[in-house]
Write a protein that holds these residues in place. Structure first.
Motif, PDB file in Angstrom:
ATOM      1  N   GLU A 150       0.819  -1.207   0.000  1.00 54.87           N
ATOM      2  CA  GLU A 150       0.000   0.000   0.000  1.00 54.87           C
ATOM      3  C   GLU A 150       0.858   1.264   0.000  1.00 54.87           C
ATOM      4  O   GLU A 150       0.335   2.364   0.129  1.00 54.87           O
ATOM      5  CB  GLU A 150      -0.915   0.006   1.241  1.00 54.87           C
ATOM      6  CG  GLU A 150      -1.870  -1.179   1.324  1.00 54.87           C
ATOM      7  CD  GLU A 150      -2.846  -1.208   0.168  1.00 54.87           C
ATOM      8  OE1 GLU A 150      -3.330  -0.136  -0.225  1.00 54.87           O
ATOM      9  OE2 GLU A 150      -3.115  -2.320  -0.351  1.00 54.87           O
ATOM     10  N   THR A 151       2.164   1.087  -0.136  1.00 60.20           N
ATOM     11  CA  THR A 151       3.074   2.221  -0.004  1.00 60.20           C
ATOM     12  C   THR A 151       3.510   2.733  -1.370  1.00 60.20           C
ATOM     13  O   THR A 151       4.103   1.994  -2.155  1.00 60.20           O
ATOM     14  CB  THR A 151       4.324   1.827   0.814  1.00 60.20           C
ATOM     15  OG1 THR A 151       3.903   1.315   2.080  1.00 60.20           O
ATOM     16  CG2 THR A 151       5.226   3.026   1.039  1.00 60.20           C
ATOM     17  N   ASN A 152       3.232   3.992  -1.631  1.00 60.67           N
ATOM     18  CA  ASN A 152       3.589   4.614  -2.898  1.00 60.67           C
ATOM     19  C   ASN A 152       4.962   5.268  -2.776  1.00 60.67           C
ATOM     20  O   ASN A 152       5.229   5.991  -1.809  1.00 60.67           O
ATOM     21  CB  ASN A 152       2.531   5.656  -3.277  1.00 60.67           C
ATOM     22  CG  ASN A 152       2.699   6.163  -4.689  1.00 60.67           C
ATOM     23  OD1 ASN A 152       3.607   6.915  -4.961  1.00 60.67           O
ATOM     24  ND2 ASN A 152       1.824   5.740  -5.586  1.00 60.67           N
ATOM     25  N   TYR A 153       5.816   5.031  -3.779  1.00 64.79           N
ATOM     26  CA  TYR A 153       7.184   5.541  -3.727  1.00 64.79           C
ATOM     27  C   TYR A 153       7.498   6.580  -4.794  1.00 64.79           C
ATOM     28  O   TYR A 153       8.666   6.919  -4.983  1.00 64.79           O
ATOM     29  CB  TYR A 153       8.187   4.378  -3.813  1.00 64.79           C
ATOM     30  CG  TYR A 153       8.367   3.675  -2.496  1.00 64.79           C
ATOM     31  CD1 TYR A 153       9.338   4.089  -1.590  1.00 64.79           C
ATOM     32  CD2 TYR A 153       7.535   2.627  -2.128  1.00 64.79           C
ATOM     33  CE1 TYR A 153       9.494   3.457  -0.374  1.00 64.79           C
ATOM     34  CE2 TYR A 153       7.677   1.989  -0.908  1.00 64.79           C
ATOM     35  CZ  TYR A 153       8.664   2.414  -0.029  1.00 64.79           C
ATOM     36  OH  TYR A 153       8.807   1.800   1.194  1.00 64.79           O
ATOM     37  N   GLY A 154       6.504   7.090  -5.485  1.00 66.83           N
ATOM     38  CA  GLY A 154       6.838   8.109  -6.464  1.00 66.83           C
ATOM     39  C   GLY A 154       5.663   8.561  -7.293  1.00 66.83           C
ATOM     40  O   GLY A 154       4.531   8.086  -7.127  1.00 66.83           O
ATOM     41  N   VAL A 155       5.949   9.494  -8.201  1.00 66.09           N
ATOM     42  CA  VAL A 155       4.944  10.081  -9.079  1.00 66.09           C
ATOM     43  C   VAL A 155       5.256   9.684 -10.518  1.00 66.09           C
ATOM     44  O   VAL A 155       6.364   9.940 -11.004  1.00 66.09           O
ATOM     45  CB  VAL A 155       4.941  11.615  -8.938  1.00 66.09           C
ATOM     46  CG1 VAL A 155       4.002  12.250  -9.955  1.00 66.09           C
ATOM     47  CG2 VAL A 155       4.540  12.015  -7.522  1.00 66.09           C
ATOM     48  N   PRO A 156       4.325   9.048 -11.229  1.00 70.92           N
ATOM     49  CA  PRO A 156       4.567   8.663 -12.623  1.00 70.92           C
ATOM     50  C   PRO A 156       4.920   9.861 -13.489  1.00 70.92           C
ATOM     51  O   PRO A 156       4.339  10.941 -13.357  1.00 70.92           O
ATOM     52  CB  PRO A 156       3.234   8.041 -13.048  1.00 70.92           C
ATOM     53  CG  PRO A 156       2.633   7.536 -11.771  1.00 70.92           C
ATOM     54  CD  PRO A 156       3.019   8.561 -10.742  1.00 70.92           C
ATOM     55  N   HIS A 157       5.882   9.648 -14.372  1.00 69.92           N
ATOM     56  CA  HIS A 157       6.394  10.720 -15.228  1.00 69.92           C
ATOM     57  C   HIS A 157       5.816  10.678 -16.646  1.00 69.92           C
ATOM     58  O   HIS A 157       5.426  11.694 -17.201  1.00 69.92           O
ATOM     59  CB  HIS A 157       7.921  10.620 -15.306  1.00 69.92           C
ATOM     60  CG  HIS A 157       8.522  11.460 -16.379  1.00 69.92           C
ATOM     61  ND1 HIS A 157       8.924  12.760 -16.162  1.00 69.92           N
ATOM     62  CD2 HIS A 157       8.775  11.208 -17.693  1.00 69.92           C
ATOM     63  CE1 HIS A 157       9.395  13.270 -17.299  1.00 69.92           C
ATOM     64  NE2 HIS A 157       9.317  12.345 -18.232  1.00 69.92           N
ATOM     65  N   GLY A 158       5.817   9.525 -17.255  1.00 72.14           N
ATOM     66  CA  GLY A 158       5.369   9.351 -18.634  1.00 72.14           C
ATOM     67  C   GLY A 158       5.607   7.918 -19.025  1.00 72.14           C
ATOM     68  O   GLY A 158       6.013   7.091 -18.196  1.00 72.14           O
ATOM     69  N   ARG A 159       5.349   7.582 -20.280  1.00 74.22           N
ATOM     70  CA  ARG A 159       5.560   6.196 -20.691  1.00 74.22           C
ATOM     71  C   ARG A 159       5.876   6.119 -22.177  1.00 74.22           C
ATOM     72  O   ARG A 159       5.546   7.017 -22.956  1.00 74.22           O
ATOM     73  CB  ARG A 159       4.330   5.347 -20.382  1.00 74.22           C
ATOM     74  CG  ARG A 159       3.041   5.826 -21.039  1.00 74.22           C
ATOM     75  CD  ARG A 159       1.894   4.901 -20.706  1.00 74.22           C
ATOM     76  NE  ARG A 159       0.593   5.437 -21.088  1.00 74.22           N
ATOM     77  CZ  ARG A 159      -0.553   4.773 -20.984  1.00 74.22           C
ATOM     78  NH1 ARG A 159      -0.556   3.533 -20.530  1.00 74.22           N
ATOM     79  NH2 ARG A 159      -1.692   5.330 -21.339  1.00 74.22           N
ATOM     80  N   GLY A 160       6.505   5.019 -22.528  1.00 71.07           N
ATOM     81  CA  GLY A 160       6.838   4.789 -23.923  1.00 71.07           C
ATOM     82  C   GLY A 160       7.090   3.316 -24.170  1.00 71.07           C
ATOM     83  O   GLY A 160       7.308   2.537 -23.234  1.00 71.07           O
ATOM     84  N   ALA A 161       7.046   2.923 -25.423  1.00 72.27           N
ATOM     85  CA  ALA A 161       7.304   1.536 -25.812  1.00 72.27           C
ATOM     86  C   ALA A 161       8.672   1.430 -26.469  1.00 72.27           C
ATOM     87  O   ALA A 161       9.108   2.347 -27.182  1.00 72.27           O
ATOM     88  CB  ALA A 161       6.224   1.060 -26.782  1.00 72.27           C
ATOM     89  N   ASN A 162       9.354   0.322 -26.220  1.00 73.35           N
ATOM     90  CA  ASN A 162      10.589   0.020 -26.935  1.00 73.35           C
ATOM     91  C   ASN A 162      10.206  -0.588 -28.280  1.00 73.35           C
ATOM     92  O   ASN A 162       9.570  -1.641 -28.330  1.00 73.35           O
ATOM     93  CB  ASN A 162      11.455  -0.946 -26.124  1.00 73.35           C
ATOM     94  CG  ASN A 162      11.977  -0.301 -24.861  1.00 73.35           C
ATOM     95  OD1 ASN A 162      12.411   0.850 -24.879  1.00 73.35           O
ATOM     96  ND2 ASN A 162      11.934  -1.023 -23.755  1.00 73.35           N
ATOM     97  N   LEU A 163      10.597   0.082 -29.349  1.00 78.80           N
ATOM     98  CA  LEU A 163      10.095  -0.242 -30.678  1.00 78.80           C
ATOM     99  C   LEU A 163      11.138  -0.939 -31.542  1.00 78.80           C
ATOM    100  O   LEU A 163      12.331  -0.931 -31.234  1.00 78.80           O
ATOM    101  CB  LEU A 163       9.649   1.051 -31.371  1.00 78.80           C
ATOM    102  CG  LEU A 163       8.587   1.857 -30.628  1.00 78.80           C
ATOM    103  CD1 LEU A 163       8.363   3.193 -31.310  1.00 78.80           C
ATOM    104  CD2 LEU A 163       7.282   1.076 -30.518  1.00 78.80           C
TER     105      LEU A 163
END
Length: 398
Positions: A150-163
């Motif tokens: 239940e412990t959050n360790y950060g804030v999501p930044h963005g995402r991408g796929a390895n193409l």
């Protein structure tokens, strides 16, 4: 952008060696409870004056790379927090640098974030003190690479796929499979360029999930010994095809553009950068077998003396205005969907599938492998990241 990428290129070879050697204390953990400690209770007050940021290139731009690209200076002016930025080229380098204790916040990919948690390097994050967290895509929150229990360790930044990247001059029709990067009968001997890091073992596992379902792989970061051995065997089979394991994305893009490299696993950033000087030279596609990818997380050093500056930064980089700038500059999908209304290219979020949930169904975000299998199995132990690094070092040294 070019200056940042050239920084990556300059350290590329050294970084690949570092990734191969790994760390004697990777902190990969055994899946037991995350380190305790309470998140900062707040309130967030005045900044302490200095913030040391460890980031992927393009994530913390202050105008020194390009005067027109700067979201650090406005932050400094608004908060009084003087930002010092250090960039890194792989997650292994980020983990090693963060262990030094010199940095307050880090943009950690999933193959480093759990190592930082179990290595007791980062603190839980009170997302209630980050107003812009409310607008982060729900599918990026509370994920195995940014949350333990239940412990959050950060804030999501963005995402991408390895193409799959390829020279368009050699492929009138885009390839749709990883097969020619892996299969023994591939015509591309000496002409493929895999990513030069141990986390690439997961790419082999993704391919095996599609082509050898009898192995029972359900998560490419949750490999028991038999599954892991199969992934390593596939990478051994791939070796005659390998021109080099890339760590220098500028060289990678140039070699794809001129046809020296026919296929490579890589980032949309590489295609964008190369095509900016050689329009249309590098194509990119997500193969039918699926792929790995990244969802980065901003994390805070456990004992930072700049806790207020850290939280102010987390909220700043999660804001739609800054998310739009970073996503467009780096070449990724923003985590804050409100950013899509603010990009200069009105089609940016469409091109990067920001709100297309189905697109991400077969993208396996980098996650640190642990002994406790991440696919939920409890009757076997999975191979830890330490062992991934050892196997990768042996594979690439031979």
């Amino acid at each position: 952008m070019k200056k940042s990428l050239l920084k990556v290129a300059a350290i590329g070879s050294a970084v690949v060696l570092l990734a191969a050697c790994g760390s004697s204390d990777s902190g990969s953990g055994d899946g037991s409870a995350a380190p305790g400690g309470s998140a900062y209770a707040g309130p967030v007050g005045a900044g302490e004056g200095t913030l040391n940021v460890l980031a992927w290139p393009g994530y913390a731009e202050d105008g020194s790379t390009d005067p027109a690209v700067d979201w650090v200076s406005p932050f400094e002016e608004a908060t009084g927090c003087q930002v010092n930025v250090k960039v890194f080229a792989t997650s292994n380098e980020a983990f090693t640098l963060f262990q030094s204790g010199q940095y307050d916040v880090v943009s950690a990919s999933g193959d480093a974030s759990l190592r930082m948690v179990y290595g007791n390097l980062v603190q839980p994050v009170n997302t209630g003190l980050v107003p812009n967290y409310a607008d982060i895509l729900p599918e990026l929150k509370n994920q195995p690479w940014n949350t333990v229990g239940e412990t959050n360790y950060g804030v999501p930044h963005g995402r991408g796929a390895n193409l799959l990247l390829y020279p368009t001059k050699d492929y009138p029709t885009a390839p749709d499979s990883w097969a020619e990067m892996f299969e023994a009968d591939s015509p591309l001997k000496g002409q493929v360029a895999p990513y030069g890091d141990a986390i690439y073992i997961a790419d082999a596992a993704v391919y095996l999930m599609a082509t050898q379902p009898d192995l029972g792989i359900k998560n490419p970061y949750a490999l028991d010994q038999t599954q892991f051995d199969a992934a390593i065997a596939l990478l051994e089979q791939q070796k005659p095809l390998v021109a080099y394991y890339w760590g220098d994305l500028v060289k990678q893009g140039q070699d794809i553009a001129n046809g020296t490299v026919k296929q490579s696993q890589g980032w949309q950033l590489t295609a964008n950068f190369t095509n900016s000087s050689t329009p249309g030279a590098v194509g990119s596609v997500k193969p039918k077998e699926g792929t790995t990818g990244w969802s980065d997380t901003w994390m805070v050093k456990k004992d930072t003396k700049s806790i207020n500056c850290s939280y102010l930064w987390l909220d700043h980089v999660a804001s739609p205005e800054v998310q739009a700038q970073i996503a467009e500059y780096f070449g990724e999908a923003p985590a804050n969907i409100k950013a899509c209304d603010l990009t200069k290219n009105a089609n940016h979020c469409e091109e990067f599938h920001a709100s297309e949930s189905d697109y991400w169904d077969d993208v396996w975000y980098w996650t640190t492998p642990t002994e406790a299998c991440l696919d939920g199995r409890t009757d076997v132990k999975c191979v830890t990241y330490d062992e991934w690094v050892k196997a990768w070092s042996s594979l690439t040294a031979a």
